[in-house]
Design a protein around this motif. Structure first.
Motif, PDB file in Angstrom:
ATOM      1  N   THR A   1      -1.896 -12.247  -7.545  1.00 47.98           N
ATOM      2  CA  THR A   1      -0.926 -11.483  -6.759  1.00 47.98           C
ATOM      3  C   THR A   1       0.493 -11.967  -7.003  1.00 47.98           C
ATOM      4  OG1 THR A   1      -2.650 -11.412  -5.053  1.00 47.98           O
ATOM      5  CG2 THR A   1      -0.480 -10.556  -4.460  1.00 47.98           C
ATOM      6  N   SER A   2       0.696 -13.271  -6.995  1.00 49.25           N
ATOM      7  CA  SER A   2       2.052 -13.812  -7.107  1.00 49.25           C
ATOM      8  C   SER A   2       2.688 -13.515  -8.457  1.00 49.25           C
ATOM      9  CB  SER A   2       2.045 -15.327  -6.886  1.00 49.25           C
ATOM     10  OG  SER A   2       1.361 -15.976  -7.945  1.00 49.25           O
ATOM     11  N   GLY A   3       1.879 -13.390  -9.492  1.00 44.95           N
ATOM     12  CA  GLY A   3       2.412 -13.146 -10.825  1.00 44.95           C
ATOM     13  C   GLY A   3       2.502 -11.681 -11.205  1.00 44.95           C
ATOM     14  N   TYR A   4       2.190 -10.799 -10.250  1.00 47.79           N
ATOM     15  CA  TYR A   4       2.216  -9.362 -10.527  1.00 47.79           C
ATOM     16  C   TYR A   4       3.589  -8.803 -10.181  1.00 47.79           C
ATOM     17  CZ  TYR A   4       0.870  -4.436 -10.346  1.00 47.79           C
ATOM     18  OH  TYR A   4       0.795  -3.086 -10.553  1.00 47.79           O
ATOM     19  N   GLY A   5       4.242  -8.187 -11.146  1.00 47.42           N
ATOM     20  CA  GLY A   5       5.568  -7.629 -10.928  1.00 47.42           C
ATOM     21  C   GLY A   5       5.525  -6.166 -10.549  1.00 47.42           C
ATOM     22  N   VAL A   6       6.389  -5.766  -9.629  1.00 46.04           N
ATOM     23  CA  VAL A   6       6.498  -4.377  -9.182  1.00 46.04           C
ATOM     24  C   VAL A   6       7.897  -3.881  -9.541  1.00 46.04           C
ATOM     25  CG1 VAL A   6       6.364  -2.807  -7.221  1.00 46.04           C
ATOM     26  CG2 VAL A   6       4.896  -4.841  -7.291  1.00 46.04           C
ATOM     27  N   SER A   7       7.987  -2.856 -10.365  1.00 47.56           N
ATOM     28  CA  SER A   7       9.283  -2.407 -10.890  1.00 47.56           C
ATOM     29  C   SER A   7      10.228  -1.923  -9.789  1.00 47.56           C
ATOM     30  CB  SER A   7       9.092  -1.302 -11.927  1.00 47.56           C
ATOM     31  OG  SER A   7       8.435  -0.179 -11.368  1.00 47.56           O
ATOM     32  N   ALA A   8       9.680  -1.430  -8.669  1.00 51.13           N
ATOM     33  CA  ALA A   8      10.541  -0.972  -7.575  1.00 51.13           C
ATOM     34  C   ALA A   8      11.298  -2.123  -6.927  1.00 51.13           C
ATOM     35  CB  ALA A   8       9.708  -0.254  -6.516  1.00 51.13           C
ATOM     36  N   MET A   9      10.919  -3.358  -7.214  1.00 52.41           N
ATOM     37  CA  MET A   9      11.594  -4.536  -6.667  1.00 52.41           C
ATOM     38  C   MET A   9      12.658  -5.080  -7.609  1.00 52.41           C
ATOM     39  SD  MET A   9       8.349  -6.634  -5.118  1.00 52.41           S
ATOM     40  CE  MET A   9       7.057  -5.833  -4.160  1.00 52.41           C
ATOM     41  N   TRP A  10      12.892  -4.411  -8.729  1.00 47.84           N
ATOM     42  CA  TRP A  10      13.826  -4.925  -9.733  1.00 47.84           C
ATOM     43  C   TRP A  10      15.020  -3.998  -9.900  1.00 47.84           C
ATOM     44  CZ3 TRP A  10       9.286  -5.018 -13.705  1.00 47.84           C
ATOM     45  CH2 TRP A  10       8.390  -6.040 -13.372  1.00 47.84           C
TER      46      TRP A  10
ATOM     47  N   PRO B   1       0.809  -1.229   0.000  1.00 48.70           N
ATOM     48  CA  PRO B   1       0.000   0.000   0.000  1.00 48.70           C
ATOM     49  C   PRO B   1       0.838   1.274   0.000  1.00 48.70           C
ATOM     50  CG  PRO B   1      -0.887  -1.590   1.564  1.00 48.70           C
ATOM     51  CD  PRO B   1       0.444  -2.121   1.117  1.00 48.70           C
ATOM     52  N   PHE B   2       2.063   1.206   0.532  1.00 46.02           N
ATOM     53  CA  PHE B   2       2.932   2.380   0.589  1.00 46.02           C
ATOM     54  C   PHE B   2       3.794   2.519  -0.672  1.00 46.02           C
ATOM     55  CE2 PHE B   2       2.309   0.648   4.900  1.00 46.02           C
ATOM     56  CZ  PHE B   2       1.521   1.669   5.409  1.00 46.02           C
ATOM     57  N   LEU B   3       3.628   1.575  -1.596  1.00 47.17           N
ATOM     58  CA  LEU B   3       4.253   1.658  -2.916  1.00 47.17           C
ATOM     59  C   LEU B   3       3.219   1.976  -3.987  1.00 47.17           C
ATOM     60  CD1 LEU B   3       6.610  -1.477  -2.713  1.00 47.17           C
ATOM     61  CD2 LEU B   3       7.334   0.921  -2.779  1.00 47.17           C
ATOM     62  N   GLU B   4       2.073   2.494  -3.536  1.00 49.93           N
ATOM     63  CA  GLU B   4       0.944   2.792  -4.417  1.00 49.93           C
ATOM     64  C   GLU B   4       0.436   1.536  -5.107  1.00 49.93           C
ATOM     65  OE1 GLU B   4       2.038   5.954  -7.052  1.00 49.93           O
ATOM     66  OE2 GLU B   4       2.230   7.424  -5.438  1.00 49.93           O
ATOM     67  N   GLN B   5       0.464   0.422  -4.392  1.00 40.75           N
ATOM     68  CA  GLN B   5      -0.003  -0.859  -4.905  1.00 40.75           C
ATOM     69  C   GLN B   5      -1.061  -1.445  -3.965  1.00 40.75           C
ATOM     70  OE1 GLN B   5       0.929  -2.029  -7.824  1.00 40.75           O
ATOM     71  NE2 GLN B   5       2.547  -0.538  -8.209  1.00 40.75           N
ATOM     72  N   GLY B   6      -1.893  -0.577  -3.422  1.00 44.08           N
ATOM     73  CA  GLY B   6      -2.910  -1.029  -2.482  1.00 44.08           C
ATOM     74  C   GLY B   6      -3.897  -2.008  -3.087  1.00 44.08           C
TER      75      GLY B   6
ATOM     76  N   MET C   1      -3.346  -4.186  -5.389  1.00 43.57           N
ATOM     77  CA  MET C   1      -2.714  -5.497  -5.492  1.00 43.57           C
ATOM     78  C   MET C   1      -2.640  -6.168  -4.127  1.00 43.57           C
ATOM     79  SD  MET C   1      -1.654  -7.868  -7.332  1.00 43.57           S
ATOM     80  CE  MET C   1      -2.083  -6.885  -8.763  1.00 43.57           C
ATOM     81  N   ALA C   2      -2.370  -5.401  -3.076  1.00 38.82           N
ATOM     82  CA  ALA C   2      -2.366  -5.965  -1.721  1.00 38.82           C
ATOM     83  C   ALA C   2      -3.749  -6.514  -1.374  1.00 38.82           C
ATOM     84  CB  ALA C   2      -1.938  -4.904  -0.716  1.00 38.82           C
ATOM     85  N   ASN C   3      -4.779  -5.815  -1.800  1.00 41.85           N
ATOM     86  CA  ASN C   3      -6.143  -6.253  -1.505  1.00 41.85           C
ATOM     87  C   ASN C   3      -6.557  -7.474  -2.310  1.00 41.85           C
ATOM     88  OD1 ASN C   3      -6.505  -4.144   0.305  1.00 41.85           O
ATOM     89  ND2 ASN C   3      -7.343  -2.765  -1.250  1.00 41.85           N
ATOM     90  N   SER C   4      -5.814  -7.759  -3.382  1.00 41.82           N
ATOM     91  CA  SER C   4      -6.157  -8.920  -4.207  1.00 41.82           C
ATOM     92  C   SER C   4      -5.709 -10.231  -3.567  1.00 41.82           C
ATOM     93  CB  SER C   4      -5.514  -8.792  -5.599  1.00 41.82           C
ATOM     94  OG  SER C   4      -4.109  -9.023  -5.539  1.00 41.82           O
ATOM     95  N   TYR C   5      -4.857 -10.144  -2.551  1.00 39.34           N
ATOM     96  CA  TYR C   5      -4.359 -11.361  -1.909  1.00 39.34           C
ATOM     97  C   TYR C   5      -5.443 -11.958  -1.016  1.00 39.34           C
ATOM     98  CZ  TYR C   5      -1.090 -14.533   0.408  1.00 39.34           C
ATOM     99  OH  TYR C   5      -0.449 -15.649   0.882  1.00 39.34           O
TER     100      TYR C   5
END
Length: 348
Positions: free
Chosen positions: A121-130, A96-101, A103-107
């Protein structure tokens, strides 16, 4: 009498030798400029990696403000369908603090990371993690393919800091509350670990001297291992948790992949040790929100050249034992939160 037409044998063109000289000059210029261009590109990628870690560190502090502790590294929960005991990572808490709230709610918290109810959720990539220097990290892969249902995973270049021991209890071997469980949990000295809930007050070594996150490059893994490690959604030690037990960039430094029977497998160095595709070191986020590039030359505890393992450290049971008078490296000291090591600002 007509004037004869004068012939001119001079041609307005390059000779073959002149052409070869020009080509050679161009080749030399390219050879001189290419390293500078590559260096500039790598500098840009390293800057982006630093920015990623700053975003993740800031997200952790936002989580801290709302929960009075840093996010938990993971915990076990059994899948009703497959029987696996693995649950989500600390990343889910900071989405939620990466503006991905959304996606967090999809879990679906009624299921684990291995259940197909959480494939979105598991297959969703977040560019800040790469890390942009970590080749192929942004690809979605089908895990190891051992699940009967199609299941894709996205990956991360950054692992939470366990401290300098790869301590991680396995609930199917050591039930919660057992002596083994208690001993393993007592030896955790990092910021993000199994069942963790570290507050700022517990970081007695100082937030500016304590690592929270660091790089582990997916690029160095074998093709098969790339599918099975560094899943961002998983709270397993080989996915989102790392340790300074191994030297920085172990793939470049460890000569031996053997080890004494019963000891933690040295192949774990390649999946739990910190590493980077940047030349000369790796980026780390610290508990105060800062990000620093830690060089390969940082002081580290000595490695036994015959085994590739830390010199003198034993694992007689489920925990590790340090030999009397061991010199703790600066690298290891930076990864612990509460052991009272004195670290000079100019030592790293």
């Amino acid at each position: 009498m007509p004037t004869p037409i004068e012939r001119c044998d001079r041609r307005n063109a390059f000779t073959l030798i002149e052409l070869l000289v020009v080509i050679a000059i161009i080749a030399v210029l390219i050879a001189l400029l290419l390293p500078a261009v590559q260096s500039a590109r790598e500098a840009a990628r390293r800057a982006q990696c630093t920015n990623n870690l700053k975003q993740l560190g800031l997200s952790m502090h936002n989580y801290l403000d709302g929960n009075n502790c840093f996010p938990m590294g993971g915990f076990f929960g059994t899948s009703a369908r497959y029987g696996f005991t693995r649950t989500y990572s600390f990343y889910l808490g900071i989405l939620p603090f990466l503006e991905q709230g959304s996606m967090a709610n999809s879990y679906n918290y009624s299921w684990t990371t291995f259940d197909t109810e959480n494939t979105t959720t598991s297959g969703y990539g977040v560019s800040a993690m790469w890390c942009p220097s970590d080749a192929d990290i942004s690809r979605t892969r089908p895990g190891w393919g051992f699940l009967p249902d199609p299941y894709n995973f996205a990956y991360t270049s950054y692992g939470g800091c366990l401290g300098y021991f790869p301590s991680y209890p396995r609930e199917y071997s050591y039930p919660k509350g057992s002596p083994e469980w208690t001993a393993i949990m007592a030896q955790t000295n990092g910021m993000i670990f199994f069942n963790s809930a570290v507050s700022l007050a517990q970081v007695t070594d100082g937030t500016s001297n304590t690592m929270v996150l660091g790089e582990r490059t997916h690029e160095y893994l074998s093709p098969g291992d790339k599918d099975g490690y560094y899943w961002w959604i998983s709270g397993q030690i080989s996915d989102t948790l790392s340790s300074t037990f191994w030297p920085l960039n172990p793939q470049r430094r460890l000569k031996n992949i053997g080890g004494p029977a019963g000891f933690v497998a040295i192949w774990m160095a390649y999946v739990t040790g910190y590493s980077s595709s940047h030349p000369g070191g790796a980026n780390f986020a610290f508990a105060d929100g800062s990000v620093h590039f830690v060089k390969d030359s940082i002081d580290q505890w000595k490695i036994d050249e015959t085994t590739g393992l830390p010199l003198g450290i034993t694992q007689p049971g489920v925990t590790f034992q340090l030999p009397q008078g061991i010199k703790l490296g600066v690298y290891q000291a930076l990864s612990s939160r509460n052991l009272g090591e004195v670290i000079s600002a100019d030592s790293w």
